[in-house]
Design an enzyme around this catalytic site. Structure first.
Site, PDB file in Angstrom:
ATOM      1  N   SER A 173       0.841  -1.195   0.000  1.00  0.00           N
ATOM      2  CA  SER A 173       0.000   0.000   0.000  1.00  0.00           C
ATOM      3  C   SER A 173       0.875   1.243   0.000  1.00  0.00           C
ATOM      4  CB  SER A 173      -0.908   0.019   1.235  1.00  0.00           C
ATOM      5  OG  SER A 173      -1.605   1.249   1.316  1.00  0.00           O
TER       6      SER A 173
ATOM      7  N   LYS B 177       5.602  -4.652  12.248  1.00  0.00           N
ATOM      8  CA  LYS B 177       5.689  -5.751  13.210  1.00  0.00           C
ATOM      9  C   LYS B 177       7.149  -6.068  13.547  1.00  0.00           C
ATOM     10  CE  LYS B 177       2.897  -7.702  14.898  1.00  0.00           C
ATOM     11  NZ  LYS B 177       2.111  -7.402  16.142  1.00  0.00           N
TER      12      LYS B 177
END
Length: 296
Positions: free
Chosen positions: A66, A139
């Site tokens: 994205s 993450k």
């Protein structure tokens, strides 16, 4: 000021900052959750102060590249993790269980194709940034931040790295892992080649957190996944079990350089975790999607 009051004030400030940073991309109902959380902090805090365990749950998930959301995903994940660890130290929490992800283990293009990925692998953050893979980058950096703070502050931290968690859906909206299953059943040909490593039953993820907390011998990272496989393997099994759905035909190898392996969660298995079969994962996921009205 008492530590609990400081924690509550900082938590409210953090939630308000996060709410403002995502206010333009989330629904009114989702924003309301953050406001309600701030109102509920004080009674929840009374419980937290007495805990010996703190679970840090997963962050916002986005499994496809994205061009947007870099700030909205990465900053809350990294800064939020640091804040939780410092708050835990201040409150005297004895052990912290961090929910990381298998995407913090890969993608890593430089990893040899003949070696099985395990807890020693770390995602190539620069590669993720170049390809706008913000969730794996977030993450990975969040987990690394947790380990850095744990070392600096002498905190007892242990990490669970789940794959795509599937099974029964509890909230009214579908999460990203279950969206993989839903989109597949709807005929989507996306293969998630950079982020998919395998699936795991959501109840196994919950049990994994309990096991690493209750066992003092549990140290470091714990990959929590039924098996390392390609998304095409998963799709083929879904097709076999549910031929009535018009599933797409996918290439045999959808995850470049990912070596398949049947027992990637040996550290958790040694602690007593019995992983749910992929067949049961699929069955529970499909039946839950049916019961919630996502598919017929």
């Amino acid at each position: 000021m008492q530590p609990s009051k400081i924690f509550m004030m900082k938590m409210k400030q953090s939630i308000w900052k996060l709410w403002k940073s995502i206010s333009h991309i989330v629904s009114v109902s989702f924003k309301s959750i953050f406001l309600i959380m701030s109102l509920l902090l004080e009674p929840l805090l009374v419980l937290l102060v007495s805990f010996t365990l703190l679970l840090h749950a997963s962050s916002t998930k986005l499994l496809i590249p994205s061009p947007i959301l870099q700030k909205e995903i990465m900053e809350p994940a990294i800064e939020g993790t640091k804040f939780v660890l410092m708050a835990a130290k201040e409150l005297g929490v004895k052990r912290l269980v961090i929910t990381s992800s298998s995407v913090a283990i890969g993608p890593i293009p430089s990893w040899p194709a003949d070696l099985i990925k395990n807890e020693d692998c770390w995602t190539d953050v620069e590669y993720c940034k170049q390809n706008k893979l913000w969730y794996p980058a977030a993450k990975t950096l969040a987990e690394k931040a947790a380990w850095e703070v744990a070392e600096e502050e002498n905190l007892d931290v242990v990490v669970v790295n789940p794959g795509a968690a599937m099974g029964a859906i509890l909230p009214p909206t579908i999460n990203s892992s279950m969206s993989l299953m839903l989109r597949l059943l709807q005929g989507c040909t996306e293969t998630y080649d950079e982020v998919y490593m395998g699936s795991v039953h959501v109840k196994d993820v919950a049990l994994a957190h309990i096991l690493v907390y209750e066992n003092p011998s549990a140290k470091g990272r714990h990959l929590c996944i039924e098996s390392i496989c390609h998304f095409s393997d998963f799709a083929a099994k879904v097709t076999e079990m549910y031929p009535e759905y018009q599933l797409p035909s996918l290439p045999k190898d959808t995850q470049p350089g990912l070596l398949r392996w049947k027992d990637p969660s040996k550290k958790l298995m040694d602690l007593g975790l019995q992983l749910t079969s992929v067949e049961q994962i699929i069955k529970d996921s499909v039946e839950s999607l049916k019961s919630k009205g996502f598919i017929s």
